[in-house]
Enzyme design. Sequence first.
Site, PDB file in Angstrom:
ATOM      1  N   LYS A   1      85.362 -40.261  15.185  1.00  0.00           N
ATOM      2  CA  LYS A   1      84.049 -39.848  14.659  1.00  0.00           C
ATOM      3  C   LYS A   1      84.028 -38.332  14.481  1.00  0.00           C
ATOM      4  O   LYS A   1      84.893 -37.619  15.009  1.00  0.00           O
ATOM      5  CB  LYS A   1      82.950 -40.299  15.620  1.00  0.00           C
ATOM      6  CG  LYS A   1      82.983 -39.594  16.982  1.00  0.00           C
ATOM      7  CD  LYS A   1      81.973 -40.176  17.952  1.00  0.00           C
ATOM      8  CE  LYS A   1      82.094 -39.533  19.329  1.00  0.00           C
ATOM      9  NZ  LYS A   1      81.245 -40.210  20.331  1.00  0.00           N
TER      10      LYS A   1
ATOM     11  N   TYR B   1      75.158  -6.576  12.224  1.00  0.00           N
ATOM     12  CA  TYR B   1      73.714  -6.843  12.252  1.00  0.00           C
ATOM     13  C   TYR B   1      73.104  -6.487  13.604  1.00  0.00           C
ATOM     14  O   TYR B   1      73.690  -6.780  14.663  1.00  0.00           O
ATOM     15  CB  TYR B   1      73.441  -8.329  12.029  1.00  0.00           C
ATOM     16  CG  TYR B   1      73.632  -8.808  10.625  1.00  0.00           C
ATOM     17  CD1 TYR B   1      72.933  -8.243   9.556  1.00  0.00           C
ATOM     18  CD2 TYR B   1      74.492  -9.868  10.365  1.00  0.00           C
ATOM     19  CE1 TYR B   1      73.116  -8.716   8.267  1.00  0.00           C
ATOM     20  CE2 TYR B   1      74.672 -10.347   9.078  1.00  0.00           C
ATOM     21  CZ  TYR B   1      73.975  -9.766   8.028  1.00  0.00           C
ATOM     22  OH  TYR B   1      74.147 -10.245   6.766  1.00  0.00           O
TER      23      TYR B   1
HETATM   24  C1  LIG Z   1      82.186 -40.425  21.456  1.00  0.00           C
HETATM   25  C2  LIG Z   1      82.314 -41.653  22.249  1.00  0.00           C
HETATM   26  C3  LIG Z   1      83.480 -41.885  22.998  1.00  0.00           C
HETATM   27  C4  LIG Z   1      84.578 -40.851  23.161  1.00  0.00           C
HETATM   28  O1  LIG Z   1      84.219 -39.920  24.130  1.00  0.00           O
HETATM   29  P1  LIG Z   1      85.269 -38.859  24.696  1.00  0.00           P
HETATM   30  O2  LIG Z   1      84.734 -38.435  25.993  1.00  0.00           O
HETATM   31  O3  LIG Z   1      85.385 -37.778  23.695  1.00  0.00           O
HETATM   32  O4  LIG Z   1      86.561 -39.574  24.846  1.00  0.00           O
HETATM   33  C5  LIG Z   1      83.594 -43.095  23.634  1.00  0.00           C
HETATM   34  N1  LIG Z   1      82.618 -44.024  23.563  1.00  0.00           N
HETATM   35  C6  LIG Z   1      81.473 -43.826  22.856  1.00  0.00           C
HETATM   36  C7  LIG Z   1      80.451 -44.888  22.815  1.00  0.00           C
HETATM   37  C8  LIG Z   1      81.276 -42.627  22.191  1.00  0.00           C
HETATM   38  O5  LIG Z   1      80.150 -42.419  21.520  1.00  0.00           O
END
Ligand SMILES: *Cc1c(COP(=O)(O)O)cnc(C)c1O
Length: 385
Positions: free
Chosen positions: A39, A266
């Site tokens: 993701k 800035y």
């Molecule tokens: C993002 C996510 C993960 C992965 O989490 P990490 O700690 O980055 O490994 C696993 N499960 C769900 C449901 C998530 O949303």
Amino acid sequence: MKYERDRTWAEVSLDHLASNFQKLSEWTGPACDVLCVVKGNAYGHGAIEVSRELERVGCKILGVATLEEAMELREAGIRLPVLLLGPIPPSHTALAMENNLILPLIDEAYAREVSAAAVSAGRTLRAHLKIDTGMSRYGLPVSKDMDGCIAEALRIVQLPNMQVSGVFTHFAAAGDPYEDDFTRRQMGLFRIFSERMEAAGVKLIRHCANSPATIRFPQAHYDMIRTGTLLYGFNPFGRLELEPVMELKTRITQIKHLAPGDTVGYGRLFTCRRPTDIAIVPFGFVDGIHRSASNKAYMLVNGKPAKIVGKICMDLCFLDVTGIEDVAVGQIVTVFGWDHGVYQSAYALTDAYPGSAPELTAVLGTRVPRFYLRNQEVVACDQKE
Ligand SMILES: *Cc1c(COP(=O)(O)O)cnc(C)c1O
């Protein structure tokens, strides 16, 4: 336009990604699959190239957050099963089925909607039950009402045109030793739920471990882990050595020689107290660096730490390179990664502000090209020429 490594760019090591996947597979053992979470554009690493490599090295399932992310993978020809970690609009159920996506069933109302859509499309939907054991995010609220949730889940699995093959939950604080009692409570609820479903004749693939739980709670591995953070080589939990997959580089575009009293950027946030050499690098907050790193974090120039001074601008920031030898326009600067035998991790930057290293890569701007390397050779770039 042909992209070169001439402005600000990320180098993504496919070798490190592959070796992290192998190490995680060994860590969890042959009875446990490694669901790779891609993701957020693979936490900024580039979902398509990362997924291609994972498919090549034997990954069996990917996870994404949105339908658009899943479709991006399909359009790029990636064929692995994909689990949606959050619900999609039920109106897109047919598209999900056509594309071999696995949906999370977050409650009975949602399950009824997607089941009805599956019936009218004349296909069977693949799905996993999502249960909430204390995170208060998506899922049946088993921490509130176990009996009610079991009854609800048993109704869900009997809905028509549904193949419910798994159950999962998500930990709220598995990386925090002070919260281990809470994490154990979440694990306990997950175990009870899956055992009761099994006793009722519903055998499900069980998965709950995210990255911190994968390292800290091996008893939470069950049939599958879901990992993103570890996969990209971020492991602040020790015990398993993984390699950072991304390095981030930029180049000096101009050098200024300033006098005591001159101010930088800035808001005149930085005032020179001595003759000061400032290098401008084209890496600003649009590219992903948080403004709160202003006057705090460092980049590496010739293997030496150069402080970010003045307020970080949209398109660039300023480095104090006073006293660093052989600094020249065009020279490579390391935001994180290796530089002249010195290593700076992404955590060194994020120490300066709220947020963690995976968040830094995840918000890396779209205008930063990602170059993919195998054996130190560039084999792909995520930007269209
Ligand atoms: C993002 C996510 C993960 C992965 O989490 P990490 O700690 O980055 O490994 C696993 N499960 C769900 C449901 C998530 O949303």
